[in-house]
Enzyme design. Structure first.
Site, PDB file in Angstrom:
ATOM      1  N   GLY A 156      84.986  55.538 -54.340  1.00  0.00           N
ATOM      2  CA  GLY A 156      84.575  54.715 -55.469  1.00  0.00           C
ATOM      3  C   GLY A 156      83.066  54.541 -55.463  1.00  0.00           C
ATOM      4  N   ARG A 157      82.588  53.461 -56.094  1.00  0.00           N
ATOM      5  CA  ARG A 157      81.156  53.221 -56.166  1.00  0.00           C
ATOM      6  C   ARG A 157      80.515  53.121 -54.782  1.00  0.00           C
ATOM      7  NH1 ARG A 157      82.917  49.282 -60.000  1.00  0.00           N
ATOM      8  NH2 ARG A 157      82.379  49.752 -62.162  1.00  0.00           N
ATOM      9  N   ILE A 158      81.140  52.322 -53.910  1.00  0.00           N
ATOM     10  CA  ILE A 158      80.562  52.106 -52.585  1.00  0.00           C
ATOM     11  C   ILE A 158      80.663  53.378 -51.744  1.00  0.00           C
ATOM     12  CG2 ILE A 158      80.631  50.685 -50.506  1.00  0.00           C
ATOM     13  CD1 ILE A 158      81.877  48.456 -52.219  1.00  0.00           C
ATOM     14  N   THR A 236      84.955  48.314 -43.701  1.00  0.00           N
ATOM     15  CA  THR A 236      84.262  47.253 -44.442  1.00  0.00           C
ATOM     16  C   THR A 236      84.978  46.982 -45.769  1.00  0.00           C
ATOM     17  OG1 THR A 236      82.758  48.872 -45.447  1.00  0.00           O
ATOM     18  CG2 THR A 236      82.002  47.775 -43.434  1.00  0.00           C
ATOM     19  N   ARG A 238      89.070  46.198 -46.487  1.00  0.00           N
ATOM     20  CA  ARG A 238      89.986  45.073 -46.321  1.00  0.00           C
ATOM     21  C   ARG A 238      90.749  45.230 -45.013  1.00  0.00           C
ATOM     22  NH1 ARG A 238      87.180  43.135 -49.329  1.00  0.00           N
ATOM     23  NH2 ARG A 238      87.545  42.272 -51.412  1.00  0.00           N
ATOM     24  N   GLU A 267      91.688  36.137 -42.129  1.00  0.00           N
ATOM     25  CA  GLU A 267      90.322  35.624 -42.027  1.00  0.00           C
ATOM     26  C   GLU A 267      90.298  34.151 -42.398  1.00  0.00           C
ATOM     27  OE1 GLU A 267      88.161  39.874 -43.276  1.00  0.00           O
ATOM     28  OE2 GLU A 267      88.004  38.126 -44.585  1.00  0.00           O
ATOM     29  N   HIS A 286      82.857  39.508 -42.143  1.00  0.00           N
ATOM     30  CA  HIS A 286      82.997  39.845 -43.562  1.00  0.00           C
ATOM     31  C   HIS A 286      81.685  39.579 -44.324  1.00  0.00           C
ATOM     32  CE1 HIS A 286      86.244  40.351 -46.872  1.00  0.00           C
ATOM     33  NE2 HIS A 286      85.102  40.872 -47.262  1.00  0.00           N
TER      34      HIS A 286
END
Length: 321
Positions: A156-158, A236, A238, A267, A286
């Site tokens: 995706g974008r990341i 990084t 989930r 978390e 996170h």
């Protein structure tokens, strides 16, 4: 009468001032303590909009207590904390904050990769604790990054932003995605691989996909067994993407070299979490999007979604339901 917005965590004053021009605003004012469940259930009873964080569970019970609710604005890219079906059933719009955190999260991902590969935190702790003795040829040795093979799961974008950083280190990049992106292969000089093939070939495996029940524990005992003993897992995305018990065993037995984790299945993480006991794990709380500029942009976008929807307009970044 002004419409009412409830915010589940303290936001910067400038952001609140923008909202207060248009609406009656109530906010849980603790920064590091989530709003208690009983208070959340009470607060939503008369609100028109809810601004929440990924750590807030906005389930059917919460949604059912809010008969006037028109929008749930999540200050995050992910939205697995929200019962989307319950929101859709009641005609409530759900929005997130994509785009604004892409580059910052890619920066953190590559930083975590580098820190894990070179054992930065272990070496730093040794120095601070007076354990740096005479220089030794093999002491504090890690894995090289330049010219290594990076496997990205989720382009995706990341993921695309991560590719650009990897290319600066002359890395060979493989990717796995639910749908192959042949146009990106030539543009970014990357190669598609099926998941098992990627796991077998990559020196670094980075998880970049959103969480859903379909990919729960995507990386488990079987997948970890396919990785090289010198391989490093970086997550990084989930926490629920990784079977943490299987990862613990793989790391403890040195079936893989190390892991860098910014996210966990539950978390905040308790201090006695078994993964925190290992010296070949680099852990972060996170902080993928945690630059001042990006967090402000995320909060601003969440507010803009609320202003637009409560003003009778369209959501700027609606979750694709």
């Amino acid at each position: 009468m002004k419409q009412t917005v409830y915010i589940t965590r303290k936001l910067p004053e400038d952001i609140i001032n923008t909202l207060s021009l248009h609406f009656h605003v109530r906010m849980w004012k603790e920064e590091n303590i989530p709003v208690p469940r009983d208070i959340l259930l009470k607060e939503v009873e008369d609100i028109d909009a809810l601004i929440c964080l990924l750590t807030d569970k906005i389930d059917e019970e919460v949604i059912g207590r809010a008969p006037h609710l028109k929008i749930i604005s999540n200050v995050a890219v992910g939205y697995n904390n929200i019962d989307i079906a319950a929101a859709v059933k009641r005609g409530i719009q759900v929005t997130n904050t994509p785009g604004v955190l892409t580059e910052t999260t890619a920066d953190l991902t590559f930083a975590l990769l580098m820190a894990t590969a070179r054992g930065v935190t272990t070496a730093s702790e040794a120095l601070r604790n007076g354990k740096w003795g005479a220089w030794s040829l093999m002491e504090f040795t890690g894995q090289d990054i330049f010219s290594a093979t990076l496997g990205i799961i989720g382009l995706g974008r990341i993921g695309e932003a991560l590719v650009k950083r990897a290319k600066g280190f002359d890395m060979n990049v493989l990717y796995y995605n639910r749908s192959r992106k042949q146009d990106k292969e030539q543009e970014l000089d990357i190669h598609y691989a099926e998941l098992n093939d990627l796991l077998q070939k990559a020196d670094y495996v980075c998880l970049m996909i959103p969480y859903s029940t379909e990919v729960h524990h995507l990386i488990g005992k079987e997948e970890l067994s396919l990785m090289k003993p010198t391989a490093i897992l970086i997550n990084t995305a989930r926490g629920g993407l990784v079977d943490e018990d299987a990862l613990y065993q793989a790391l403890k037995n040195r079936d893989i070299w190390a892991a860098g984790l910014d996210v966990f299945e539950i978390e905040p993480v308790p201090a006695d979490h078994h993964l925190l006991s290992l010296n070949n794990v680099v852990t972060l709380p996170h902080i993928g999007s945690a630059s001042y500029k990006t967090r402000m942009s995320m909060a601003q976008l969440a507010v803009e979604n609320v202003v637009s929807v409560l003003g009778g307009g369209e959501a700027l970044t609606p979750v694709q339901m």
